[in-house]
Motif scaffolding. Structure first.
Motif, PDB file in Angstrom:
ATOM      1  N   GLY A  33       0.815  -1.217   0.000  1.00 21.67           N
ATOM      2  CA  GLY A  33       0.000   0.000   0.000  1.00 21.67           C
ATOM      3  C   GLY A  33       0.842   1.258   0.000  1.00 21.67           C
ATOM      4  O   GLY A  33       0.514   2.234  -0.685  1.00 21.67           O
ATOM      5  N   LEU A  34       1.933   1.247   0.758  1.00 23.15           N
ATOM      6  CA  LEU A  34       2.831   2.402   0.762  1.00 23.15           C
ATOM      7  C   LEU A  34       3.474   2.597  -0.600  1.00 23.15           C
ATOM      8  O   LEU A  34       3.580   3.728  -1.087  1.00 23.15           O
ATOM      9  CB  LEU A  34       3.913   2.234   1.830  1.00 23.15           C
ATOM     10  CG  LEU A  34       3.476   2.436   3.266  1.00 23.15           C
ATOM     11  CD1 LEU A  34       4.607   2.046   4.217  1.00 23.15           C
ATOM     12  CD2 LEU A  34       3.051   3.867   3.509  1.00 23.15           C
ATOM     13  N   ASP A  35       3.906   1.503  -1.219  1.00 28.59           N
ATOM     14  CA  ASP A  35       4.493   1.594  -2.560  1.00 28.59           C
ATOM     15  C   ASP A  35       3.506   2.215  -3.541  1.00 28.59           C
ATOM     16  O   ASP A  35       3.864   3.093  -4.325  1.00 28.59           O
ATOM     17  CB  ASP A  35       4.921   0.214  -3.060  1.00 28.59           C
ATOM     18  CG  ASP A  35       6.180  -0.295  -2.396  1.00 28.59           C
ATOM     19  OD1 ASP A  35       6.947   0.523  -1.838  1.00 28.59           O
ATOM     20  OD2 ASP A  35       6.404  -1.512  -2.437  1.00 28.59           O
ATOM     21  N   GLU A  36       2.267   1.754  -3.501  1.00 30.72           N
ATOM     22  CA  GLU A  36       1.241   2.279  -4.401  1.00 30.72           C
ATOM     23  C   GLU A  36       0.956   3.754  -4.115  1.00 30.72           C
ATOM     24  O   GLU A  36       0.761   4.547  -5.038  1.00 30.72           O
ATOM     25  CB  GLU A  36      -0.041   1.466  -4.271  1.00 30.72           C
ATOM     26  CG  GLU A  36       0.095   0.053  -4.804  1.00 30.72           C
ATOM     27  CD  GLU A  36      -1.107  -0.828  -4.472  1.00 30.72           C
ATOM     28  OE1 GLU A  36      -2.108  -0.322  -3.922  1.00 30.72           O
ATOM     29  OE2 GLU A  36      -1.027  -2.046  -4.745  1.00 30.72           O
ATOM     30  N   LEU A  95      15.286   2.980   6.843  1.00 28.93           N
ATOM     31  CA  LEU A  95      16.099   1.813   6.501  1.00 28.93           C
ATOM     32  C   LEU A  95      15.225   0.635   6.081  1.00 28.93           C
ATOM     33  O   LEU A  95      15.540  -0.064   5.104  1.00 28.93           O
ATOM     34  CB  LEU A  95      16.973   1.405   7.686  1.00 28.93           C
ATOM     35  CG  LEU A  95      18.054   2.395   8.120  1.00 28.93           C
ATOM     36  CD1 LEU A  95      18.829   1.840   9.313  1.00 28.93           C
ATOM     37  CD2 LEU A  95      18.985   2.770   6.992  1.00 28.93           C
ATOM     38  N   MET A  96      14.145   0.418   6.800  1.00 29.61           N
ATOM     39  CA  MET A  96      13.271  -0.718   6.498  1.00 29.61           C
ATOM     40  C   MET A  96      12.600  -0.543   5.130  1.00 29.61           C
ATOM     41  O   MET A  96      12.586  -1.468   4.323  1.00 29.61           O
ATOM     42  CB  MET A  96      12.202  -0.874   7.585  1.00 29.61           C
ATOM     43  CG  MET A  96      11.356  -2.129   7.420  1.00 29.61           C
ATOM     44  SD  MET A  96      10.052  -2.273   8.676  1.00 29.61           S
ATOM     45  CE  MET A  96      11.040  -2.470  10.140  1.00 29.61           C
ATOM     46  N   TYR A  97      12.081   0.656   4.868  1.00 31.88           N
ATOM     47  CA  TYR A  97      11.374   0.868   3.605  1.00 31.88           C
ATOM     48  C   TYR A  97      12.312   0.761   2.407  1.00 31.88           C
ATOM     49  O   TYR A  97      11.967   0.185   1.378  1.00 31.88           O
ATOM     50  CB  TYR A  97      10.656   2.221   3.595  1.00 31.88           C
ATOM     51  CG  TYR A  97       9.896   2.437   2.320  1.00 31.88           C
ATOM     52  CD1 TYR A  97       8.686   1.777   2.101  1.00 31.88           C
ATOM     53  CD2 TYR A  97      10.386   3.247   1.311  1.00 31.88           C
ATOM     54  CE1 TYR A  97       7.995   1.929   0.915  1.00 31.88           C
ATOM     55  CE2 TYR A  97       9.704   3.408   0.121  1.00 31.88           C
ATOM     56  CZ  TYR A  97       8.505   2.746  -0.078  1.00 31.88           C
ATOM     57  OH  TYR A  97       7.829   2.891  -1.258  1.00 31.88           O
ATOM     58  N   THR A  98      13.503   1.317   2.533  1.00 27.93           N
ATOM     59  CA  THR A  98      14.434   1.327   1.399  1.00 27.93           C
ATOM     60  C   THR A  98      15.283   0.059   1.322  1.00 27.93           C
ATOM     61  O   THR A  98      16.019  -0.121   0.355  1.00 27.93           O
ATOM     62  CB  THR A  98      15.371   2.544   1.476  1.00 27.93           C
ATOM     63  OG1 THR A  98      16.126   2.476   2.701  1.00 27.93           O
ATOM     64  CG2 THR A  98      14.591   3.844   1.388  1.00 27.93           C
ATOM     65  N   GLU A  99      15.167  -0.787   2.346  1.00 28.11           N
ATOM     66  CA  GLU A  99      15.943  -2.023   2.406  1.00 28.11           C
ATOM     67  C   GLU A  99      17.435  -1.753   2.249  1.00 28.11           C
ATOM     68  O   GLU A  99      18.149  -2.413   1.498  1.00 28.11           O
ATOM     69  CB  GLU A  99      15.439  -3.039   1.377  1.00 28.11           C
ATOM     70  CG  GLU A  99      13.989  -3.424   1.628  1.00 28.11           C
ATOM     71  CD  GLU A  99      13.400  -4.345   0.580  1.00 28.11           C
ATOM     72  OE1 GLU A  99      13.807  -4.267  -0.606  1.00 28.11           O
ATOM     73  OE2 GLU A  99      12.513  -5.135   0.948  1.00 28.11           O
ATOM     74  N   THR A 100      17.907  -0.739   2.984  1.00 26.36           N
ATOM     75  CA  THR A 100      19.315  -0.364   2.983  1.00 26.36           C
ATOM     76  C   THR A 100      19.850  -0.481   4.404  1.00 26.36           C
ATOM     77  O   THR A 100      19.086  -0.665   5.351  1.00 26.36           O
ATOM     78  CB  THR A 100      19.503   1.083   2.480  1.00 26.36           C
ATOM     79  OG1 THR A 100      18.770   1.969   3.332  1.00 26.36           O
ATOM     80  CG2 THR A 100      19.027   1.248   1.045  1.00 26.36           C
TER      81      THR A 100
END
Length: 141
Positions: free
Chosen positions: A9-12, A29-34
């Motif tokens: 949903g956040l991506d959309e 960090l969690m959202y960007t997977e970095t």
């Protein structure tokens, strides 16, 4: 938890870009997977005109298309982090709506949120907010 449980949903929601992304260090960090704040900021900048990442006691990173600023935190004794993010966001948006710069908006948001964490409970009294804002305005004048 929004990033963990509502990722699709956040991506959309932000896929076409947004004006302002505001998140904390762990969410970034969690959202960007970095694994670094610099890498996370670089990815978030691709989705937003303005990006704000709160860094707890270390302050905040504020970025637009031209610059990235690190606004330092305030030294307080934190007793309850409940409400800190909402306090930061509310104060930041209040300041932007009042026509203040991103840096000054972050400074006010850090002031308010640091006061919230220095007490029990998620918000200050109305009188506390008024006093903090009045003192902040005097310091900025």
């Amino acid at each position: 938890a929004m990033v963990q449980y509502a990722r699709q949903g956040l991506d959309e929601l932000i896929d076409d870009g947004v004006d302002l992304l505001l998140c904390n260090y762990h969410e970034a960090l969690m959202y960007t997977e970095t694994d670094s704040i610099e890498a996370a900021l670089a990815k978030l900048q691709q989705k937003s005109k303005y990006t704000v990442i709160t860094l707890s006691a270390e302050g905040a990173l504020i970025s637009d298309s031209e610059q990235t600023l690190k606004v330092p935190g305030r030294a307080v004794t934190a007793v309850d982090a409940n409400g800190a993010g909402d306090a930061f966001a509310g104060a930041f948006l209040y300041a932007l709506n009042a026509g203040l710069s991103l840096k000054v908006a972050a400074e006010l948001a850090i002031l308010i949120s640091s006061e919230v964490v220095s007490q029990f409970g998620p918000r200050l009294s109305v009188e506390n907010y008024k006093e903090l804002l009045n003192n902040f305005q005097k310091e900025c004048a």
